[in-house]
Design an enzyme around this catalytic site. Sequence first.
Site, PDB file in Angstrom:
ATOM      1  N   LYS A 180       2.123  -3.330   7.286  1.00  0.00           N
ATOM      2  CA  LYS A 180       2.408  -3.506   5.856  1.00  0.00           C
ATOM      3  C   LYS A 180       3.859  -3.078   5.560  1.00  0.00           C
ATOM      4  CE  LYS A 180       0.060  -4.677   2.971  1.00  0.00           C
ATOM      5  NZ  LYS A 180      -0.316  -6.021   2.431  1.00  0.00           N
TER       6      LYS A 180
ATOM      7  N   THR B 268       0.828  -1.203   0.000  1.00  0.00           N
ATOM      8  CA  THR B 268       0.000   0.000   0.000  1.00  0.00           C
ATOM      9  C   THR B 268       0.865   1.258   0.000  1.00  0.00           C
ATOM     10  OG1 THR B 268      -1.508   1.273   1.401  1.00  0.00           O
ATOM     11  CG2 THR B 268      -0.109  -0.294   2.530  1.00  0.00           C
ATOM     12  N   ASP B 269       0.301   2.350  -0.513  1.00  0.00           N
ATOM     13  CA  ASP B 269       1.009   3.638  -0.460  1.00  0.00           C
ATOM     14  C   ASP B 269       1.090   4.192   0.962  1.00  0.00           C
ATOM     15  OD1 ASP B 269      -1.684   4.340  -0.156  1.00  0.00           O
ATOM     16  OD2 ASP B 269      -1.710   5.806  -1.790  1.00  0.00           O
ATOM     17  N   GLU B 270       0.289   3.610   1.874  1.00  0.00           N
ATOM     18  CA  GLU B 270       0.275   4.139   3.250  1.00  0.00           C
ATOM     19  C   GLU B 270       1.596   3.937   3.978  1.00  0.00           C
ATOM     20  OE1 GLU B 270      -2.931   3.085   5.739  1.00  0.00           O
ATOM     21  OE2 GLU B 270      -4.420   3.352   4.168  1.00  0.00           O
TER      22      GLU B 270
ATOM     23  N   TYR C   4      -1.991  -0.664  11.055  1.00  0.00           N
ATOM     24  CA  TYR C   4      -2.124  -1.331   9.747  1.00  0.00           C
ATOM     25  C   TYR C   4      -0.950  -0.986   8.842  1.00  0.00           C
ATOM     26  CZ  TYR C   4      -3.373  -1.706   4.822  1.00  0.00           C
ATOM     27  OH  TYR C   4      -3.336  -1.954   3.473  1.00  0.00           O
TER      28      TYR C   4
HETATM   29  P1  NAD Z   1      -9.749  -7.256   2.194  1.00  0.00           P
HETATM   30  O1  NAD Z   1      -9.770  -7.057   3.653  1.00  0.00           O
HETATM   31  O2  NAD Z   1     -10.956  -6.961   1.384  1.00  0.00           O
HETATM   32  O3  NAD Z   1      -9.321  -8.755   1.846  1.00  0.00           O
HETATM   33  C1  NAD Z   1      -8.297  -9.422   2.560  1.00  0.00           C
HETATM   34  C2  NAD Z   1      -8.452 -10.912   2.328  1.00  0.00           C
HETATM   35  O4  NAD Z   1      -7.409 -11.578   3.041  1.00  0.00           O
HETATM   36  C3  NAD Z   1      -9.782 -11.476   2.836  1.00  0.00           C
HETATM   37  O5  NAD Z   1     -10.335 -12.354   1.883  1.00  0.00           O
HETATM   38  C4  NAD Z   1      -9.385 -12.226   4.104  1.00  0.00           C
HETATM   39  O6  NAD Z   1     -10.241 -13.325   4.392  1.00  0.00           O
HETATM   40  C5  NAD Z   1      -7.974 -12.673   3.747  1.00  0.00           C
HETATM   41  N1  NAD Z   1      -7.177 -12.960   4.937  1.00  0.00           N
HETATM   42  C6  NAD Z   1      -7.025 -12.158   6.039  1.00  0.00           C
HETATM   43  N2  NAD Z   1      -6.225 -12.774   6.924  1.00  0.00           N
HETATM   44  C7  NAD Z   1      -5.844 -13.946   6.372  1.00  0.00           C
HETATM   45  C8  NAD Z   1      -5.003 -15.004   6.803  1.00  0.00           C
HETATM   46  N3  NAD Z   1      -4.379 -14.970   7.996  1.00  0.00           N
HETATM   47  N4  NAD Z   1      -4.840 -16.073   5.983  1.00  0.00           N
HETATM   48  C9  NAD Z   1      -5.470 -16.122   4.769  1.00  0.00           C
HETATM   49  N5  NAD Z   1      -6.271 -15.170   4.322  1.00  0.00           N
HETATM   50  C10 NAD Z   1      -6.460 -14.080   5.112  1.00  0.00           C
HETATM   51  O7  NAD Z   1      -8.497  -6.395   1.691  1.00  0.00           O
HETATM   52  P2  NAD Z   1      -8.239  -5.677   0.295  1.00  0.00           P
HETATM   53  O8  NAD Z   1      -8.700  -4.296   0.381  1.00  0.00           O
HETATM   54  O9  NAD Z   1      -8.700  -6.564  -0.792  1.00  0.00           O
HETATM   55  O10 NAD Z   1      -6.648  -5.641   0.309  1.00  0.00           O
HETATM   56  C11 NAD Z   1      -5.903  -6.730  -0.245  1.00  0.00           C
HETATM   57  C12 NAD Z   1      -4.427  -6.375  -0.209  1.00  0.00           C
HETATM   58  O11 NAD Z   1      -4.211  -5.178  -0.947  1.00  0.00           O
HETATM   59  C13 NAD Z   1      -3.883  -6.103   1.186  1.00  0.00           C
HETATM   60  O12 NAD Z   1      -2.583  -6.634   1.262  1.00  0.00           O
HETATM   61  C14 NAD Z   1      -3.859  -4.590   1.290  1.00  0.00           C
HETATM   62  O13 NAD Z   1      -2.864  -4.170   2.181  1.00  0.00           O
HETATM   63  C15 NAD Z   1      -3.526  -4.228  -0.132  1.00  0.00           C
HETATM   64  N6  NAD Z   1      -3.973  -2.901  -0.587  1.00  0.00           N
HETATM   65  C16 NAD Z   1      -5.277  -2.517  -0.448  1.00  0.00           C
HETATM   66  C17 NAD Z   1      -5.695  -1.301  -0.960  1.00  0.00           C
HETATM   67  C18 NAD Z   1      -7.144  -0.846  -0.863  1.00  0.00           C
HETATM   68  O14 NAD Z   1      -7.448   0.271  -1.260  1.00  0.00           O
HETATM   69  N7  NAD Z   1      -8.063  -1.673  -0.396  1.00  0.00           N
HETATM   70  C19 NAD Z   1      -4.766  -0.458  -1.583  1.00  0.00           C
HETATM   71  C20 NAD Z   1      -3.425  -0.867  -1.689  1.00  0.00           C
HETATM   72  C21 NAD Z   1      -3.048  -2.099  -1.200  1.00  0.00           C
HETATM   73  O1  DAU Z   2      -4.101   3.889   0.406  1.00  0.00           O
HETATM   74  C1  DAU Z   2      -4.319   2.514   0.364  1.00  0.00           C
HETATM   75  C2  DAU Z   2      -5.168   2.075   1.540  1.00  0.00           C
HETATM   76  O2  DAU Z   2      -6.496   2.528   1.265  1.00  0.00           O
HETATM   77  C3  DAU Z   2      -5.155   0.571   1.754  1.00  0.00           C
HETATM   78  O3  DAU Z   2      -3.860   0.183   2.134  1.00  0.00           O
HETATM   79  C4  DAU Z   2      -6.147   0.166   2.838  1.00  0.00           C
HETATM   80  O4  DAU Z   2      -6.204  -1.245   2.947  1.00  0.00           O
HETATM   81  C5  DAU Z   2      -7.517   0.689   2.455  1.00  0.00           C
HETATM   82  O5  DAU Z   2      -8.457   0.390   3.464  1.00  0.00           O
HETATM   83  C6  DAU Z   2      -7.448   2.192   2.236  1.00  0.00           C
HETATM   84  O6  DAU Z   2      -7.157   2.879   3.472  1.00  0.00           O
HETATM   85  P1  DAU Z   2      -7.919   4.223   3.898  1.00  0.00           P
HETATM   86  O7  DAU Z   2      -7.817   4.346   5.364  1.00  0.00           O
HETATM   87  O8  DAU Z   2      -7.484   5.354   3.046  1.00  0.00           O
HETATM   88  O9  DAU Z   2      -9.428   3.799   3.431  1.00  0.00           O
HETATM   89  P2  DAU Z   2     -10.859   3.968   4.111  1.00  0.00           P
HETATM   90  O10 DAU Z   2     -11.838   3.474   3.092  1.00  0.00           O
HETATM   91  O11 DAU Z   2     -10.926   3.381   5.458  1.00  0.00           O
HETATM   92  O12 DAU Z   2     -11.005   5.539   4.243  1.00  0.00           O
HETATM   93  C7  DAU Z   2     -10.809   6.405   3.132  1.00  0.00           C
HETATM   94  C8  DAU Z   2     -10.889   7.848   3.643  1.00  0.00           C
HETATM   95  O13 DAU Z   2     -12.241   8.119   4.037  1.00  0.00           O
HETATM   96  C9  DAU Z   2     -10.047   8.130   4.860  1.00  0.00           C
HETATM   97  O14 DAU Z   2      -9.576   9.472   4.778  1.00  0.00           O
HETATM   98  C10 DAU Z   2     -11.026   7.993   6.032  1.00  0.00           C
HETATM   99  C11 DAU Z   2     -12.312   8.492   5.423  1.00  0.00           C
HETATM  100  N1  DAU Z   2     -13.585   7.939   5.935  1.00  0.00           N
HETATM  101  C12 DAU Z   2     -13.695   6.586   6.055  1.00  0.00           C
HETATM  102  C13 DAU Z   2     -14.903   6.033   6.468  1.00  0.00           C
HETATM  103  C14 DAU Z   2     -15.053   4.534   6.630  1.00  0.00           C
HETATM  104  C15 DAU Z   2     -14.651   8.789   6.179  1.00  0.00           C
HETATM  105  O15 DAU Z   2     -14.560  10.027   6.046  1.00  0.00           O
HETATM  106  N2  DAU Z   2     -15.850   8.251   6.584  1.00  0.00           N
HETATM  107  C16 DAU Z   2     -16.014   6.893   6.727  1.00  0.00           C
HETATM  108  O16 DAU Z   2     -17.143   6.473   7.088  1.00  0.00           O
END
Ligand code: NAD
Ligand code: DAU
Length: 332
Positions: free
Chosen positions: A152, A121-123, A148
Amino acid sequence: MDRLLVTGGAGFIGSNFVHYLMAHTDARVTVLDKLTYASTKESLEGLPEDRVKLVVGDIADAAVVDPLVAEHDAVVHYAAESHNDNSLHDPSPFIQTNIMGTFVILEAVRKHGVRLHHISTDEVYGDLELDDPKRFTEDTPYNPSSPYSASKAGSDHLVRAWVRSFGVQATVSNCSNNYGPWQHIEKFIPRQITEVIDGRRPKLYGSGENVRDWIHADDHSSAVWTILNKGAIGETYLIGADGERSNLEVVQQILKHFGRPEDDFDHVNDRAGHDLRYAIESGKLRSELGWEPKFQDFEDGLGRTIEWYQEHQDWWRPAKDATEAAYAAKGQ
Ligand code: NAD
Ligand code: DAU
């Protein structure tokens, strides 16, 4: 790259990647997923049974991971605990899955000489000021804010150490915020869409000025496939689609789609340590590997995502009440 092991393939981005592989490649896929609250088997429904197999198991369990890794050409490692808010409430599963789980995967690919792509992630880079002209690059120093993002960051460092010290054949990508189908309704965009569908007001943390850099999950998938096939071992690639929007702008766009007034939202308690702005410079991926995103128009992609949530209420509704009750308990 015929046989892929996709960890976390029943979650949001992992399942989008499996759908992408079925549509655009001949790969056969084993999904390894613990099926936590964030996943559903339904996200893999309708895919060809002769090409997609689900193994329910924990990536931190070497007895499960080791023999599976041995049977595959590459591991694409998505599995993680992914929600910042949850990591503030209880960091423990984030350390266990994101750090220990990645360690177990690394030991297995090292033992069996299997290619790994690690999804991050970019975080890990922390945050930027709103008026900072800079964006994150592959050279930005790590500075994570939440449990989190720190977990990562730890997993990224493990991967690089295993590449350098043990010659593991791995690449890493750090992507910005994804949106699209199958995202759990705890996350910002699907939470607000489903709140409006249910006749309630969207909820903005704090001022709502925080900026995220949105990319469609399908574009994340095409970038990962590009890196798997053309990326240089040991390299890191940033993935982003120039989609910077403030949270307020996103909420107003959702309200506009539903024909509701643009001030029809509530401000709720802010997130502790809330990162202000993320922004990705993805020039390396584009110039060295020739990748380009398909969803260049965020408003169009968001509109399609809204329609998907309108059409898939059976999928998200079972999680809605409990998710909102947990937020309400925190004043969010
Ligand atoms: P998500 O929470 O929707 O999915 C995570 C999946 O991992 C789920 O299916 C869960 O059951 C599985 N999982 C969790 N713990 C596990 C374990 N111990 N063993 C096996 N499976 C397990 O998450 P996502 O948003 O799809 O993110 C997927 C990946 O992408 C993560 O590594 C996250 O850090 C990365 N990522 C997410 C975003 C975003 O915007 N959501 C952006 C950049 C990177
Ligand atoms: O940047 C990549 C990341 O993006 C991933 O690594 C994470 O897995 C993914 O969850 C996401 O993280 P964020 O914390 O940015 O996403 P989230 O959807 O939780 O929140 C997005 C923005 O919206 C953040 O500034 C918090 C805000 N927010 C979130 C919720 C749930 C609100 O304002 N209201 C809300 O109800």
